[in-house]
Scaffold this active site. Structure first.
Site, mmCIF file in Angstrom:
data_model
loop_
_atom_site.group_PDB
_atom_site.id
_atom_site.type_symbol
_atom_site.label_atom_id
_atom_site.label_comp_id
_atom_site.label_asym_id
_atom_site.label_seq_id
_atom_site.Cartn_x
_atom_site.Cartn_y
_atom_site.Cartn_z
ATOM 1 N N ASP A 1 0.859 -1.179 0.000
ATOM 2 C CA ASP A 1 0.000 0.000 0.000
ATOM 3 C C ASP A 1 0.902 1.238 0.000
ATOM 4 O O ASP A 1 1.798 1.355 0.844
ATOM 5 C CB ASP A 1 -0.871 -0.019 1.259
ATOM 6 C CG ASP A 1 -1.802 1.180 1.361
ATOM 7 O OD1 ASP A 1 -1.667 2.122 0.554
ATOM 8 O OD2 ASP A 1 -2.654 1.180 2.268
ATOM 9 N N GLU B 1 29.450 6.847 6.784
ATOM 10 C CA GLU B 1 29.442 5.431 7.138
ATOM 11 C C GLU B 1 29.344 4.595 5.873
ATOM 12 O O GLU B 1 28.904 3.452 5.900
ATOM 13 C CB GLU B 1 28.332 5.098 8.131
ATOM 14 C CG GLU B 1 26.941 5.500 7.749
ATOM 15 C CD GLU B 1 25.937 5.146 8.833
ATOM 16 O OE1 GLU B 1 25.657 3.945 9.023
ATOM 17 O OE2 GLU B 1 25.420 6.064 9.489
ATOM 18 N N CYS C 1 25.383 7.812 12.129
ATOM 19 C CA CYS C 1 24.860 9.083 11.602
ATOM 20 C C CYS C 1 25.288 10.308 12.414
ATOM 21 O O CYS C 1 25.214 11.431 11.903
ATOM 22 C CB CYS C 1 23.337 9.021 11.553
ATOM 23 S SG CYS C 1 22.707 7.664 10.545
ATOM 24 N N THR D 1 13.797 3.467 2.951
ATOM 25 C CA THR D 1 14.357 4.680 3.561
ATOM 26 C C THR D 1 15.679 5.089 2.929
ATOM 27 O O THR D 1 16.318 6.033 3.395
ATOM 28 C CB THR D 1 14.579 4.474 5.074
ATOM 29 O OG1 THR D 1 15.640 3.517 5.286
ATOM 30 C CG2 THR D 1 13.317 3.980 5.751
ATOM 31 N N SER E 1 16.002 -0.329 17.212
ATOM 32 C CA SER E 1 16.624 0.921 16.797
ATOM 33 C C SER E 1 15.769 2.119 17.189
ATOM 34 O O SER E 1 16.290 3.150 17.641
ATOM 35 C CB SER E 1 16.859 0.909 15.281
ATOM 36 O OG SER E 1 17.605 2.039 14.878
ATOM 37 N N HIS F 1 17.824 14.333 13.865
ATOM 38 C CA HIS F 1 18.285 13.286 12.955
ATOM 39 C C HIS F 1 17.047 12.617 12.365
ATOM 40 O O HIS F 1 16.123 12.233 13.091
ATOM 41 C CB HIS F 1 19.145 12.267 13.697
ATOM 42 C CG HIS F 1 19.382 11.001 12.926
ATOM 43 N ND1 HIS F 1 19.953 10.986 11.684
ATOM 44 C CD2 HIS F 1 19.084 9.696 13.219
ATOM 45 C CE1 HIS F 1 20.018 9.746 11.230
ATOM 46 N NE2 HIS F 1 19.498 8.946 12.149
ATOM 47 N N LYS G 1 7.932 10.476 16.500
ATOM 48 C CA LYS G 1 8.021 9.861 17.828
ATOM 49 C C LYS G 1 8.937 10.667 18.748
ATOM 50 O O LYS G 1 8.615 10.920 19.914
ATOM 51 C CB LYS G 1 8.541 8.430 17.717
ATOM 52 C CG LYS G 1 7.637 7.479 16.938
ATOM 53 C CD LYS G 1 8.263 6.100 16.824
ATOM 54 C CE LYS G 1 7.420 5.149 15.981
ATOM 55 N NZ LYS G 1 6.150 4.821 16.657
ATOM 56 N N ASN H 1 17.069 8.928 3.615
ATOM 57 C CA ASN H 1 18.067 9.037 4.679
ATOM 58 C C ASN H 1 19.457 9.269 4.100
ATOM 59 O O ASN H 1 19.899 8.516 3.226
ATOM 60 C CB ASN H 1 18.052 7.744 5.509
ATOM 61 C CG ASN H 1 18.915 7.845 6.754
ATOM 62 O OD1 ASN H 1 19.481 8.874 7.064
ATOM 63 N ND2 ASN H 1 18.998 6.735 7.471
#
Length: 448
Positions: A31, A83, A120, A163, A211, A244, A253, A328
């Site tokens: 979806d 990274e 990061c 992402t 994570s 971040h 969140k 990202n």
């Protein structure tokens, strides 16, 4: 005390675009709302076959130096945070310096060069290093280049695949900065975690649920540590909160927990008490688990209030605009958020001079850092000079088959090489990957 901070910003996005709801979702049988509503993402940026972390970083740095009228002798250090490095010894900063020396008469032989690694957060750590170098008086009047550059690829069919992103942010750090002055106070939250790691491998191993938990826990520790040296943080103290941003859904969140923490024992909590009650306190519960459950229920109610929604729309959502379109960028993520927020303010005609940002950086493994920044009077001219919209609009739109091809090109374990896939765009006044040297090193050239 002379102000030290970010004097200039430049970004470079990968030149390819993958539409998540229209191209990626149908191919995955998903979806589209899983990406647009759940993750908060619309598209990902990818590097063309002649792009990589060196070209994106060098191109961003070159544009920044040209705009600021700088020569190599004006730069005393070049720090690269990544990274996505491809060499365990030779730092990416030396490759980038070598690229830049192709287009300048001078050289960077007397500039200190290095490469930072802590997932990061290393982009912010490199910014801290440059700040401390100048504060210590070791810069001899010179500025620092901090370059955060990454190709954030995941293995095919990995949950993190949507992402993905690729790009670079170059920051000029100097005295009397035009964009933001960095605060002397910092707060940290750090612990030995295995939420995301790459043990001798290109693509990450990720415990997605863990994570998110680690990200939020370290951010909470960092804000508490910051308050121990800078004083209590109030939601109205800062005009913007760049976080971040591995994906905007994660920031939603973090923002909710941050608002809950900083509004505790304030007039905001009092005003909301009649609507959703007062915040739970640990001492009122018999166990940590019971407290966390009650705090979670309160947070859910909090995010539905008009007070919270207005605060989020004004201070957090503007920092996510660019990230929604590029995905990202690992070490560049929080610096994209800052840029995005400042750009949104400029587009709206806002005057941010003298206002403060509260910046929340994070790196898996795991560490968070909170610091404040004061917006300086030259910020709007710097943002006006950027071509963010033009870069985003110029990207080549990938089909799903083309996405699979370009993913293979950048997959170190695949036999597919750049010679087997046609490039999608044409280089124009930029550094490009130009094959391999006699010792297996990557080679670069400047294309007019």
């Amino acid at each position: 005390m002379t102000a030290v901070g970010i004097d200039g910003i430049e970004m470079r996005t990968g030149k390819l675009r993958l539409d998540l709801p229209e191209t990626f979702a149908p191919a995955q049988g998903d979806d589209p709302g899983k990406y647009t509503k759940g993750l908060g993402l619309t598209a990902s940026s990818f590097p063309d076959i002649y792009e990589d972390i060196v070209t994106m970083g060098a191109n961003a740095a070159h544009e920044l130096m040209e705009r600021k009228g700088l020569e190599p002798e004006d730069i005393g250090r070049i720090d690269v945070a990544t990274e996505s490095a491809f060499d365990n010894s030779k730092p990416v900063s030396t490759y980038i310096a070598g690229c830049l020396e192709q287009v300048y008469d001078g050289d960077f032989h007397h500039a200190n060069k290095g490469e930072r690694k802590f997932a990061c957060i290393s982009g912010t750590q490199s910014l801290d290093d440059a700040y401390n170098w100048i504060r210590a008086g070791r810069n001899r009047g010179r500025a620092a280049l901090v370059i955060a550059t990454d190709t954030a690829l995941y293995a095919r069919d990995d949950p993190g695949e949507a992402t993905q992103g690729a790009g670079a942010v170059a920051l000029l750090v100097d005295e009397d900065p035009d964009v933001v002055e960095l605060s002397t106070e910092q707060g940290y939250g750090s612990a030995d975690e295995t939420d995301f790691l790459k043990p001798q491998q290109q693509f990450p191993s990720v415990d997605g649920k863990r994570s998110v938990q680690v990200y939020l826990a370290r951010m909470r520790e960092a804000i508490e540590d910051f308050e121990s040296v800078a004083g209590t943080v109030h939601p109205d103290d800062y005009v913007m909160f760049p976080f971040h941003t591995p994906f905007p859904g994660m920031v939603r969140k973090a923002a909710a927990l941050g608002f809950r923490h900083t509004s505790r024992d304030t007039e905001i909590e009092e005003e909301l008490a009649g609507e959703i009650g007062r915040q739970p306190r640990r001492e009122a519960f018999d166990s940590d688990e019971a407290f966390r459950e009650a705090a979670g229920e309160y947070t859910d109610k909090l995010t539905d209030t008009d007070i919270y929604r207005e605060w989020y729309a004004e201070t957090v959502d503007p920092t996510l605009t660019v990230s929604r379109e590029v995905g990202n960028w690992y070490t560049g993520s929080v610096h994209v958020a800052r840029l995005s927020g400042l750009k949104a303010a400029y587009d709206q005609g806002a005057d941010l001079t003298g206002e403060k940002l509260l910046v929340g950086s994070y790196g898996s493994g795991a560490q968070a850092e909170i610091h404040a920044e004061t917006v300086k009077s030259g910020w709007d001219a710097e943002i006006e000079a950027l071509d963010v919209d033009a870069q985003l609009e110029a990207r080549y739109e990938l089909t799903f088959d083309e996405y699979e091809d370009v993913h293979d090109v950048h997959n170190h374990d695949e036999d597919a090489g750049a010679s087997e896939v046609d490039q999608f765009t044409s280089p124009d006044s930029e550094f490009v990957f130009d094959g391999w040297g006699r010792m297996g090193e990557r080679k670069y050239t400047y294309v007019e």
